[in-house]
Each structure stands twice: as C-alpha cells, then as structure tokens.
Design an enzyme around this catalytic site. Structure first.
Site, PDB file in Angstrom:
ATOM      1  CG  HIS A   3      -6.779 -33.038  17.384  1.00 43.14           C
ATOM      2  ND1 HIS A   3      -6.080 -33.630  18.483  1.00 43.14           N
ATOM      3  CD2 HIS A   3      -5.434 -32.357  16.984  1.00 43.14           C
ATOM      4  CE1 HIS A   3      -4.899 -33.577  18.735  1.00 43.14           C
ATOM      5  NE2 HIS A   3      -4.555 -32.721  17.672  1.00 43.14           N
TER       6      HIS A   3
ATOM      7  CG  ASP B 256      -1.272 -34.643  19.868  1.00 45.01           C
ATOM      8  OD1 ASP B 256      -0.106 -34.274  19.096  1.00 45.01           O
ATOM      9  OD2 ASP B 256      -2.094 -33.921  20.138  1.00 45.01           O
TER      10      ASP B 256
HETATM   11 ZN    ZN Z   1      -0.579 -33.179  16.708  1.00 45.84          ZN
END
Ligand code: ZN
Length: 452
Positions: free
Chosen positions: A268, A319
């Site tokens: 991220h 993800d």
């Molecule tokens: Zn993750």
C-alpha cells in the site's frame, strides 16, 4: 526440451516476431528471433511475460461482495475488517484450500502467473495451532500445485492487536504467534513448498500495528535472506495512531528503524509525504500497490506521479480479491492518478511513450523483485511464464506492438487473454483454466455452507 515459437512476443528490448523459445525444467534456456517454425510448437497470438501478483490474501475471495451494504454510521476499512474477522472465524482447512484454488485459478485466467501470498490465517477456529503449525500454509501450497500458480509464500508474523504492544482481540486469535512459534511456522512452510516447482518462502511482519520494534528485529535476524513484505500506511487512522505511538509517520518510522532495501515490499504505502516518497524510491524497496482493493476500501490515493518520477519500483497485487484482473489493477492505478491530477497519461514517463507499456514494464520489474524469483521477462534463465493475448480479439485485431498493451489494459481487459503458460505448461486455454469445473464446484460447495 520443449521447443516453442511465439507469433509475437514482448522481449526485454521490445517487440519481436516468430520468437523461438527452448524450455527445460520450466525455465527458458534459449531465445531465438525470427525462428523457423519447423519442429516447434506454435503459440498463436501476442505473448507477454506473465505479470506477478505481489499481494493477496486468497481466503478473502470468499467474502467478496459481503461488505457492500451500508451500515448505521461511517463504513470504513475498520468496519470491513469486522466482516472479514467474522468470515474467517468459520473457515476449515478444506475451505481455505478450496477458496485459495478458486482465487488462484481466477488469477491465472486474469493474467497473473506468479503470486506472493501474504498468509496470516494460521490457527484453528479456537486460536489453537493445528497439529502441524503450518497446516494452512500447506493448503496454500496445495492450491498452487493444483492450479499451476507460481508461488512466493509469505507466512505472516502477527503478535499484537495494535500499536504499543496492544493485546490481540478475539477476531485475531487465528493469526497470533510469538517469535519461536513463527520460526516453526516458516520452517513448516518451507517443507510445504518443496514439492512445488520453484516456489520460495519469504516472511511478512503483518504491519507496524502487529509487531513490536524488538520482535520485528528478531524475525529479520532469523531470516537473513528472501523477500520481506509488510502492510504500511494504508489508512489515515493508521498514520495517526503511529504518530501518537512513536512521533513518526509509519513509512518514516520503518525507514529509520529497519534495514529497508530491495528485499522489502511495502504494501500500500498509500499515505506518504514528499520525503518518504523520495527516500522509498531511492532505496529500491518495492511499493506494493493494490489499486482495486484500495479503491474498494476507501484507503486513499498513492503518490504515483512523484514516486515514479523519482525512479521508484512498484508492482500490483489483488489483495482482497474483490475483482481479480491484472489489466484492471494497472488501469485503476493510472485512473487514480488521472482523477487526482486532472490529467491523462500521467504514469507514462516521457512524451510519445505508451501508458500501457510503461505500466506493464514497471509492474513486471517491481513484481519480480518483490516475489524474489526469476520471473517477469521472456529471457534466458527466467521461468517460461507467458500470457498470450488473442490477436483476433476485436479490440486488438487492428493494432500492433504497444497499442496491444494499451488496449489490453484500458479497453479489452482480461477478456483478451487466450492462453496462459506457467513454467512451460499451458494452464489456461481459450480463457479457461484446465481444472475450472472441478475447482468451481468445490468452491461453490464451501461458500454456500459458510455464507448460506
Ligand atoms: Zn493485504
């Protein structure tokens, strides 16, 4: 020795026609330009190096769509996490394997040929370790074996419930290990992948919330080589909590307190200030971007323009697996930057450059670095992992070269994928995985029982 000839292929130095490839043991042993077709199996279409998927929690595929109803107040990452904890509280080892196989099948059909699985679901439903502490890691390895997905398995170290060594909550009990338990888990994961072709094991401290500075140092000392992935700076609240705890922003803290280098993938890294953006780019860590999930969870927008201008490495990951598609991840990354900067073709680095090609090349290089395997290029010594686009797809038929990539990413998406080859073996043809029916039936049975 397998002998192939690719109609068109994206090689490290550009597009080429009639590319002869010799493959042995799943690895490219020779590449020939303008190869004679005689004695070679022809692979029709447009061959791209398979894209690495650098971040996934496969089990979350099973809860895709279950957190899209508005709650009483302020839906956020944190309310989504409550749904996730309830869902995973029911999963058996068979469920974990069935969902993982389904997600990996969709990844292969969606243009990914290698996966870094950030694996944090370790223990039984009551929080006690299974007889084999790596039972669920072995289930991920089995799913990789069944589907043919290339694997970098990242057992996750998760020891605390929040910043400042907070005690774990009930919803986190399936994740928790101390340092010695984690060492046994990693050893078990290494055993679990020995039967796979070319799989490797790295480590993943879950986040700065889930470790202490001491335990973070200890697990690095125990694992001096291989990939290290960590979730960092995904949410504004996480940044605020980190500042309250340490006086520093999460990425700044990590850069100051850990030997972050090319082994590291910062998942991220959504909330970076200008200095964090520059330093992270300079040291060669990979930004592990998950644009579809970050949009779904309302995380925020990564500093893509500034980070790429500083030479930063990046790759993409699916993800939460809310939607599995390599081209869509790249498209949403670019679109996030267009919305932020009110401009077009933001991530192409120079005038005249194709945005699709820039995104694809960048995600190949950063993804391969993050996964720690010889992947991401049609080149001698690399795995023979190819995604073959249908040259007759209506969105591609009139085009050539980098325009194929622009159209694949921004127009046709994964519908343009015809064949996927991993380690020289065809696992997807005409867009369908070879075990699609069996894997789908097993997945539907599991999900109907869990959710129904
Ligand atoms: Zn993750």
């Amino acid at each position: 020795m397998q002998k192939l000839v690719l109609d068109h292929a994206l090689l490290p130095d550009g597009w080429a026609k009639n590319v002869g490839i010799d493959v042995e043991g799943g690895v490219i042993r020779a590449v020939y330009r303008d190869a004679a077709p005689k004695g070679r199996e022809r692979i029709a279409g447009i061959a791209l190096p398979g894209l690495p998927n650098l971040h996934s929690h496969t089990f979350q595929r099973g809860m895709a769509g279950l957190a899209e109803t508005r709650g009483p107040v302020g839906d956020s990452f944190w309310t989504w996490r409550q749904v996730m904890y309830r869902f995973l509280g029911q999963l058996t080892p068979d469920d974990v394997e069935a969902i993982a196989a389904f997600a990996m099948m969709e990844m292969l059909e969606g243009g990914f040929t290698a996966l870094a699985e950030f694996h944090y679901l370790h223990h039984d439903i009551d929080g006690r370790p299974y007889g084999d502490i790596a039972e669920l890691a072995a289930r991920i390895a089995s799913a990789s074996h069944e589907t043919g997905m290339g694997l970098t398995l990242l057992p996750v170290f998760y020891a605390q419930g929040g910043f400042g060594a907070a005690a774990p909550r009930e919803g986190q009990r399936r994740f928790i290990n101390d340092v010695s338990g984690f060492a046994r888990l990693v050893e078990g994961a290494r055993k679990a992948v020995t039967a796979l072709d070319d799989a490797i094991v790295g480590i993943a401290p879950h986040s700065l919330r889930a470790v202490t500075p001491e335990s973070l140092r200890e697990i690095q000392a125990l694992h001096p080589s291989g990939p290290i992935h960590i979730h960092v700076a995904e949410q504004v609240k996480e940044v605020e909590d980190c500042i309250a705890w340490s006086g520093q922003r999460p990425v700044a803290w990590l850069l100051d307190h850990a030997p972050v280098d090319e082994r590291w993938c910062l998942i991220h890294a959504t909330h970076l200030d200008a200095n964090e953006t520059r330093v992270m780019a300079e040291i060669g860590a990979v930004a592990g971007l998950c644009p579809i999930t970050e949009a779904n969870l309302g995380d925020g927008i990564f500093n893509g323009l500034e980070y790429l201008a500083a030479g930063g490495a990046f790759g993409v990951g699916s993800d939460s697996n809310i939607e599995i598609s390599a081209p869509a991840e790249l498209k949403i990354f670019e679109y996030s930057q267009r919305l932020k900067h009110k401009a077009r073709n933001v991530l192409a680095q120079s005038e005249g450059q194709s945005t699709g090609r820039s995104l694809y090349d960048g995600a190949l290089q950063g993804g391969a670095r993050a996964l720690g395997r010889a992947i991401g290029a049609i080149e001698v010594g690399h795995r023979a992992d190819f995604v073959i686009l249908d040259q007759n797809h209506p969105d591609l038929a009139s085009l050539s070269a980098d325009r194929w990539l622009d159209s694949y990413i921004f127009v046709a998406g994964k519908a343009a994928i015809d064949t996927v080859i991993v380690g020289g073996k065809s696992v997807v043809s005409q867009g369908r995985h070879r075990n699609r029916d069996a894997i789908t039936a097993r997945y539907k049975n599991a999900i109907t029982r869990i959710v129904g």
